[in-house]
Design an enzyme around this catalytic site. Structure first.
Site, PDB file in Angstrom:
ATOM      1  N   ASN A  22      66.751   8.601 -37.570  1.00 24.41           N
ATOM      2  CA  ASN A  22      66.370   9.030 -36.228  1.00 24.41           C
ATOM      3  C   ASN A  22      64.852   8.968 -36.124  1.00 24.41           C
ATOM      4  OD1 ASN A  22      65.429  11.147 -34.156  1.00 24.41           O
ATOM      5  ND2 ASN A  22      67.610  11.002 -33.713  1.00 24.41           N
ATOM      6  N   THR A  44      69.719   7.777 -31.890  1.00 24.84           N
ATOM      7  CA  THR A  44      68.974   8.563 -30.917  1.00 24.84           C
ATOM      8  C   THR A  44      69.846   9.704 -30.427  1.00 24.84           C
ATOM      9  OG1 THR A  44      67.789   8.542 -28.805  1.00 24.84           O
ATOM     10  CG2 THR A  44      69.606   6.977 -29.037  1.00 24.84           C
ATOM     11  N   GLU A  45      69.231  10.885 -30.289  1.00 25.62           N
ATOM     12  CA  GLU A  45      70.038  12.082 -30.020  1.00 25.62           C
ATOM     13  C   GLU A  45      70.649  12.121 -28.626  1.00 25.62           C
ATOM     14  OE1 GLU A  45      65.687  13.695 -30.162  1.00 25.62           O
ATOM     15  OE2 GLU A  45      66.837  12.082 -31.076  1.00 25.62           O
ATOM     16  N   ASN A  46      70.230  11.220 -27.727  1.00 17.65           N
ATOM     17  CA  ASN A  46      70.890  11.204 -26.429  1.00 17.65           C
ATOM     18  C   ASN A  46      72.191  10.397 -26.436  1.00 17.65           C
ATOM     19  OD1 ASN A  46      69.115   8.969 -26.743  1.00 17.65           O
ATOM     20  ND2 ASN A  46      69.249   8.518 -24.564  1.00 17.65           N
ATOM     21  N   GLY A  47      72.573   9.865 -27.637  1.00 12.85           N
ATOM     22  CA  GLY A  47      73.927   9.338 -27.757  1.00 12.85           C
ATOM     23  C   GLY A  47      74.089   7.874 -28.079  1.00 12.85           C
TER      24      GLY A  47
END
Length: 216
Positions: A22, A44-47
């Protein structure tokens, strides 16, 4: 090559092939420029898993990373709800998180989301990544714009997590957390030990290998 690119290139050397990585906002995003897209999996943490760079002509305004920057998709990329993405992070399924920092201190704690008295940037996914990722690499300029050290004895800004970082990479040096403290393992470019000492208030010891190299 400018300082940010030097830092990013050095950070890429820390990564093992086929890792799930990440990349935070700022310098960390540049790390992707030095990775073989077929051997590393960017998260990426938004998916999304399988993030790549994208040419200007191919930008999809709906396809962005957590920093709202346009990204591309690797062959085999997958999409998922942001809640599932954070479950991946919190569940220990992200191998490495590369994060920027405002400060890092002698206890290995990082402050990277807020400066007292200024508008809060927002912690974003940094808190979760510091807790859940298997390895934490911080990439940052060694000093701030006013010349003050960013590697200090105690953070004066709000810390992001109580998790200690594993590696710090700056435009001057590389530090690694070993045996309860930071060890200066490498000088970047033509930086001297004296320059690091003058610009660092974080406690550290110098590796034997580096001392031998400097004395030879």
């Amino acid at each position: 090559m400018n300082k940010k690119e030097i830092i990013a290139k050095r950070a890429a050397e820390e990564l093992k092939p086929y890792s799930i990585i990440n990349l935070g906002i700022g310098i960390p995003t540049l790390v992707a420029n030095y990775l073989d897209k077929d051997k590393y999996y960017l998260h990426t943490e938004n998916g999304m898993l399988g993030v790549t760079s994208v040419k200007e002509d191919d930008i999809d305004p709906l396809l962005v990373n957590a920093g709202k920057l346009p990204v591309g998709e690797a062959v085999g990329a997958s999409y998922f709800h942001s809640a599932d993405s954070f479950a991946m992070i919190r569940g220990g399924h992200v191998d490495v998180a590369i994060l920027g920092a405002l400060q890092v201190d002698s206890d290995g704690l990082v402050a990277n989301y807020a400066i007292p008295g200024k508008d809060i940037i927002g912690v974003g996914g940094a808190m979760d990544l510091l807790v859940g990722a298997k390895q934490i690499i911080v990439t940052t300029n060694h000093v701030s714009k006013d010349g003050s050290p960013k590697l200090i004895d105690k953070c004066t800004y709000p810390i992001t997590s109580t998790r200690k970082v594993d590696v710090i990479i700056t435009d001057m040096a590389v530090f690694k957390w070993k045996e309860g403290g930071f060890e200066l393992t490498e000088l970047v470019g033509d930086t001297s030990l004296k320059e690091v000492e003058e610009n660092t208030t974080l406690s550290y010891r110098i590796s034997k290998r580096l001392l031998q190299k400097e004395s030879s």
